[in-house]
Design a protein around this motif. Structure first.
Motif, PDB file in Angstrom:
ATOM      1  N   ASP A  98       9.259  21.021  77.543  1.00 58.64           N
ATOM      2  CA  ASP A  98      10.227  22.030  77.092  1.00 58.64           C
ATOM      3  C   ASP A  98      11.583  21.912  77.765  1.00 58.64           C
ATOM      4  O   ASP A  98      12.419  22.813  77.619  1.00 58.64           O
ATOM      5  CB  ASP A  98       9.652  23.432  77.333  1.00 58.64           C
ATOM      6  CG  ASP A  98       8.439  23.711  76.461  1.00 58.64           C
ATOM      7  OD1 ASP A  98       8.590  23.720  75.236  1.00 58.64           O
ATOM      8  OD2 ASP A  98       7.337  23.899  77.011  1.00 58.64           O
ATOM      9  N   VAL A  99      11.841  20.819  78.467  1.00 58.72           N
ATOM     10  CA  VAL A  99      13.092  20.715  79.220  1.00 58.72           C
ATOM     11  C   VAL A  99      14.318  20.635  78.305  1.00 58.72           C
ATOM     12  O   VAL A  99      15.425  21.002  78.706  1.00 58.72           O
ATOM     13  CB  VAL A  99      13.045  19.495  80.174  1.00 58.72           C
ATOM     14  CG1 VAL A  99      13.167  18.187  79.394  1.00 58.72           C
ATOM     15  CG2 VAL A  99      14.110  19.594  81.252  1.00 58.72           C
ATOM     16  N   MET A 100      14.132  20.177  77.061  1.00 61.89           N
ATOM     17  CA  MET A 100      15.270  20.024  76.153  1.00 61.89           C
ATOM     18  C   MET A 100      15.574  21.282  75.340  1.00 61.89           C
ATOM     19  O   MET A 100      16.647  21.382  74.738  1.00 61.89           O
ATOM     20  CB  MET A 100      15.002  18.857  75.202  1.00 61.89           C
ATOM     21  CG  MET A 100      14.895  17.504  75.869  1.00 61.89           C
ATOM     22  SD  MET A 100      16.480  16.901  76.438  1.00 61.89           S
ATOM     23  CE  MET A 100      17.193  16.400  74.874  1.00 61.89           C
ATOM     24  N   ALA A 101      14.638  22.233  75.289  1.00 65.86           N
ATOM     25  CA  ALA A 101      14.810  23.408  74.435  1.00 65.86           C
ATOM     26  C   ALA A 101      16.096  24.186  74.740  1.00 65.86           C
ATOM     27  O   ALA A 101      16.837  24.542  73.822  1.00 65.86           O
ATOM     28  CB  ALA A 101      13.589  24.313  74.531  1.00 65.86           C
ATOM     29  N   SER A 120      16.953  24.376  82.984  1.00 65.26           N
ATOM     30  CA  SER A 120      17.430  23.128  82.389  1.00 65.26           C
ATOM     31  C   SER A 120      18.943  23.137  82.157  1.00 65.26           C
ATOM     32  O   SER A 120      19.653  22.202  82.564  1.00 65.26           O
ATOM     33  CB  SER A 120      16.704  22.865  81.070  1.00 65.26           C
ATOM     34  OG  SER A 120      17.143  21.662  80.492  1.00 65.26           O
ATOM     35  N   LEU A 121      19.457  24.169  81.496  1.00 64.00           N
ATOM     36  CA  LEU A 121      20.890  24.220  81.209  1.00 64.00           C
ATOM     37  C   LEU A 121      21.727  24.354  82.475  1.00 64.00           C
ATOM     38  O   LEU A 121      22.735  23.640  82.617  1.00 64.00           O
ATOM     39  CB  LEU A 121      21.194  25.354  80.232  1.00 64.00           C
ATOM     40  CG  LEU A 121      22.647  25.437  79.750  1.00 64.00           C
ATOM     41  CD1 LEU A 121      23.052  24.139  79.048  1.00 64.00           C
ATOM     42  CD2 LEU A 121      22.834  26.637  78.817  1.00 64.00           C
ATOM     43  N   LEU A 158      22.731  32.048  79.689  1.00 61.17           N
ATOM     44  CA  LEU A 158      21.605  32.940  79.956  1.00 61.17           C
ATOM     45  C   LEU A 158      20.559  32.906  78.841  1.00 61.17           C
ATOM     46  O   LEU A 158      19.499  33.532  78.961  1.00 61.17           O
ATOM     47  CB  LEU A 158      22.101  34.388  80.127  1.00 61.17           C
ATOM     48  CG  LEU A 158      23.152  34.621  81.215  1.00 61.17           C
ATOM     49  CD1 LEU A 158      23.622  36.075  81.179  1.00 61.17           C
ATOM     50  CD2 LEU A 158      22.600  34.273  82.584  1.00 61.17           C
ATOM     51  N   ALA A 159      20.851  32.173  77.757  1.00 63.47           N
ATOM     52  CA  ALA A 159      19.993  32.225  76.571  1.00 63.47           C
ATOM     53  C   ALA A 159      18.585  31.722  76.844  1.00 63.47           C
ATOM     54  O   ALA A 159      17.619  32.191  76.228  1.00 63.47           O
ATOM     55  CB  ALA A 159      20.624  31.411  75.439  1.00 63.47           C
ATOM     56  N   GLY A 160      18.431  30.765  77.779  1.00 64.02           N
ATOM     57  CA  GLY A 160      17.108  30.238  78.066  1.00 64.02           C
ATOM     58  C   GLY A 160      16.244  31.175  78.885  1.00 64.02           C
ATOM     59  O   GLY A 160      15.019  30.999  78.954  1.00 64.02           O
TER      60      GLY A 160
END
Length: 455
Positions: A35-38, A183-184, A285-287
């Protein structure tokens, strides 16, 4: 004498919990990469001048679905289950962990290198190479998953089986949660989209070494006379697959698995962008809101597993979780309360659902299928699951590209009503299948509603 040693090893809390923690750590490292790219989807779809790679939603969906391409189209997951039952957990686990690491390195290079405007089969080279790496990783991750599941069944049958599987799932969710939350920020800090993937490769290297430690334990276990058949007179034969293919309860669990997980994991691939454009959350903050789902399951999955161990009601738990999954996606689809706090509430409900179903579903399989066919049984379930995990992101990416993308004077925005309605449909069918499973369990006496711990 051998039987005495077997009982002492399987009844030793230190031995079985040590084995569980070691292999669960390896899976946790793998789930980080899954899930690192999500959270990077919005960044990936920006132009190179804006710090992105210029991918489209369609291309991102193709990449996300690549996780299951080799497993589904080349039947490698199915063969992986046979390899597991024939060659054992040491060989299969080391092979699959190595595939995860190798695939992650390819994925990292695809994001790191500059391919310019080079395309192949209509896709940018970065998309194709990243998809290839993700497909190799997915093959290794799924085979590792069935291997770890069989290891847990080997050590915990007759003990805290559902709790142990729930704890393994909880540790895996830690990897997912850290990936979604960090991630981000990692990519922004280092100024490179590839940096979180490189971190994941380093974690997988540690996870591979951890599995080597388990192999030492497993070798000592075999040397004491303990086989993976746990006392069976015969080893696995291909004819034994008939036991799996003719089992109604098995097929209902497999169907429930692909439907339920298709409503969760592919959704997480697009959830960060949903938070940005439907609920007005800042991209940085979306993640964090989707990350609440795995963080919640860290506590709830072992809790529900313990509940199943002690009081049973496994089929009922699966039905309740399916109902909650349906409710969640209906709420995400409706054009009401487009506020960040409402998104958090709905995500919490999804987290509860995502804890209920796996905590009951995975421990239910050993009640239906004998241990010597268990690797193949889990492999077939994972194979069917991978059909959903590979095809649903492609479907959702195309739906977003063609039906949810809206051009305005201020720029591009998105309407997620249709994609979320598709996810809700998966939930509706899951409820129907879980009701059938409860009925078949009552008729055939699988014991899904009975406790796991044997007094």
């Amino acid at each position: 004498m051998t039987q005495t040693i077997t009982q002492k090893l399987s009844d030793s809390k230190v031995a079985r919990w040590s084995a569980l923690l070691i292999v669960s750590f390896t899976m946790m490292c793998g789930y980080f990469i899954t899930d690192v790219m999500a959270p990077l989807e919005d960044l990936l779809t920006k132009t190179p001048a804006e710090g992105g790679l210029g991918w489209t939603s369609d291309e991102y969906g193709f990449f996300s679905g690549a996780y299951g391409y080799i497993n589904v189209f080349l039947l490698m997951l199915f063969f992986g289950g046979i390899i597991l039952d024939k060659c054992g957990v040491r060989f299969t686990g080391l092979m699959s962990c190595s595939l995860m690491f190798f695939g992650t390195l390819i994925k990292w290079y695809a994001l790191y290198a500059d391919f310019g405007t080079t395309t192949l089969f209509g896709y940018p080279m970065s998309v194709l190479l990243a998809a290839l790496g993700f497909a190799i990783f997915g093959m290794g991750a799924e085979i590792t998953g069935i291997t770890v599941t069989k290891i847990i069944a080997k050590w915990f049958t007759g003990h805290e089986l559902a709790f142990a599987m729930g704890l393994q799932v909880a540790m895996a969710r830690i990897g997912t949660a850290v990936a979604l939350a960090c991630s981000l920020p990692i990519a922004n800090h280092f100024g490179a989209i590839s940096s979180p993937v490189l971190l994941g490769a380093a974690l997988l290297c540690v996870g591979l070494l951890s599995y080597v430690v388990y192999c030492v334990m497993d070798k000592k276990l075999d040397a004491s006379g303990v086989s993976e058949e746990q006392g069976e007179d015969e080893s696995f034969h291909f004819a034994d697959l008939k036991v799996i293919f003719t089992n109604t309860g098995f097929w209902l669990i497999a169907t429930l698995c692909v439907l339920f997980y298709s409503g969760v994991f592919p959704f997480l691939k697009f959830a960060a962008k949903l938070m940005i454009y439907k609920y007005g959350v800042e991209p940085e903050l979306a993640g964090l809101i989707p990350a609440m789902l795995p963080f919640g399951t860290i506590l709830l999955t072992p809790l529900f597993g313990t509940l199943y161990d002690r009081i049973g009601k496994g089929a009922t738990l699966m039905m309740l979780g399916s109902l909650m999954l349906t409710l969640v996606h209906v709420l995400f689809a409706l054009p009401v309360l487009n506020e960040w706090w409402f998104a958090i509430i709905v995500m919490v409900v999804l987290g509860i659902a995502f804890s209920l179903v796996p905590s009951a579903m995975w421990p239910a399989v050993p009640k239906i299928i004998p241990l010597k066919q268990l690797g193949s049984a889990y492999a077939i379930i994972f194979y069917i699951q991978n059909i959903g995990l590979s095809m649903v992101p492609v479907l959702i990416g195309k739906v977003i590209q063609n039906y949810a993308t809206i051009e305005t004077a201020e720029g591009v925005t998105y309407d997620y009503t249709i994609p979320m309605s598709i996810f809700a449909l998966f939930g509706v069918i899951s409820v129907f299948v879980s009701l059938l499973l409860k009925r078949v369990d009552k008729r055939n006496g699988y014991g899904l509603e009975k406790p796991n711990i044997q007094k």
